[in-house]
Design an enzyme around this catalytic site. Structure first.
Site, mmCIF file in Angstrom:
data_model
loop_
_atom_site.group_PDB
_atom_site.id
_atom_site.type_symbol
_atom_site.label_atom_id
_atom_site.label_comp_id
_atom_site.label_asym_id
_atom_site.label_seq_id
_atom_site.Cartn_x
_atom_site.Cartn_y
_atom_site.Cartn_z
ATOM 1 N N PRO A 2 57.310 31.316 74.405
ATOM 2 C CG PRO A 2 56.558 30.362 76.569
ATOM 3 C CD PRO A 2 57.443 29.989 75.759
ATOM 4 C CD GLU A 3 56.754 36.382 71.374
ATOM 5 O OE1 GLU A 3 56.923 38.070 71.239
ATOM 6 O OE2 GLU A 3 57.034 36.479 70.182
ATOM 7 C CG HIS A 104 57.880 14.509 79.345
ATOM 8 N ND1 HIS A 104 60.092 14.017 79.552
ATOM 9 C CD2 HIS A 104 57.251 13.702 78.142
ATOM 10 C CE1 HIS A 104 59.538 13.296 78.851
ATOM 11 N NE2 HIS A 104 58.364 13.470 78.030
ATOM 12 N NE ARG A 123 61.080 20.615 71.752
ATOM 13 C CZ ARG A 123 60.884 21.089 70.085
ATOM 14 N NH1 ARG A 123 61.765 22.673 70.856
ATOM 15 N NH2 ARG A 123 60.524 20.686 70.238
#
Length: 293
Positions: A2-3, A104, A123
């Site tokens: 993500p930016e 998760h 992840r």
């Protein structure tokens, strides 16, 4: 990854839920994410009120009433889900088209009033660290960050001063987090397109021989701001795995001028060029060779 617009969208989705609320308890369901959790993590957060939620570069910063800051990075697949009265909203929903797998769910903030904020990260490239607020500016995560692209520090004069002695191209220069904090691959390509500047142009072309900003630097600053502001307004960009506060897709990818459009016609009126793909510093770059000079 993500930016800035995606992280800012997450912040805006979380702020009404977190700010002013007390964390009754915190569950850390594993010892680490990318890094180990802070020592006594649950005890240090429990009982604290969240007095503010900021963004610096791509970091979320929850300021706690006891004087510490909880700094959070989403990594590639981190997401927060707000659970309240059986309803779930997801500010920053990664893995577009796929719901979060509860196996998760690594961190759960139990807020006063019964709301839960759940951090899910398949992840585990995200992280959470804590630091004294008074020491934040000197912390290794923050002390060398460049100007905020939406802040007052980013000016044509600032860019010229940073660029005049650099021997890299514009794409690499703008991707350097020591120059501009939080500006990433997608939005660098889009800002250069909007400013009409080639990513291959030398960064030092932003300054003249005296170090004063050139017309290129003057054009680039508002282009960066405009691209980011429009992306935030659109809720960010959904490529493979980003959604925003209520789980809907970010929409800015539908407005890309060049990014991921290799082989397509340039949108600039009268240009007639074709978007090309190149690689700079290992990252894909998209640009129009006709109208970006």
């Amino acid at each position: 990854m993500p930016e800035l617009p995606e992280v800012e969208t997450v912040r805006r989705g979380l702020a009404p839920v977190l700010v002013g609320k007390r964390v009754a308890s915190l569950e850390a369901r594993r010892p680490d994410l990318r890094f180990p959790f802070p020592d006594n993590f649950a005890k240090r957060v429990a009982g604290q009120s969240v007095v503010g939620l900021e963004r610096r570069a791509k970091y979320l910063i929850a300021s706690l009433s006891g004087g510490e800051d909880l700094v959070m990075h989403l990594g590639m697949t981190g997401r927060f889900t707000i659970m309240h009265e059986g309803q779930a909203d997801t500010p920053g929903h990664y893995a577009y088209g796929v719901g979060p797998d509860p196996t998760h769910d690594h961190v759960v903030f139990h807020l006063s009033g019964g709301t839960r904020v759940v951090y899910n990260d398949p992840r585990r490239f995200g992280f959470m660290v804590m630091m004294a607020r008074a020491e934040r500016l000197q912390h290794p995560l923050f002390r060398e960050l460049g100007a905020e692209p939406l802040g007052e520090e980013l000016t044509a004069d600032y860019l010229a001063a940073k660029a005049m002695s650099r021997k890299v191209n514009l794409k690499a220069f703008l991707m350097d987090q020591h120059v501009i904090a939080g500006l990433g691959n997608i939005y660098v390509s889009e800002a250069l397109f909007q400013a009409g500047l080639s990513p291959n142009r030398a960064a030092r072309s932003l300054a003249d021989r005296r170090g004063a900003p050139t017309d290129r630097a003057i054009r680039l600053v508002p282009a960066i701001r405009d691209v980011l502001e429009r992306a935030i307004e659109a809720g960010g960009s959904t490529l493979r795995d980003y959604r925003h506060a209520d789980g809907r897709r970010g929409e800015f990818q539908e407005r890309f001028g060049v990014y991921d459009r290799a082989g397509s016609a340039c949108h600039t009126a009268g240009c007639g060029g074709e978007i090309r793909r190149a690689v700079h510093s290992g990252r894909a770059t998209f640009y129009c060779p006709r109208c970006q000079r």
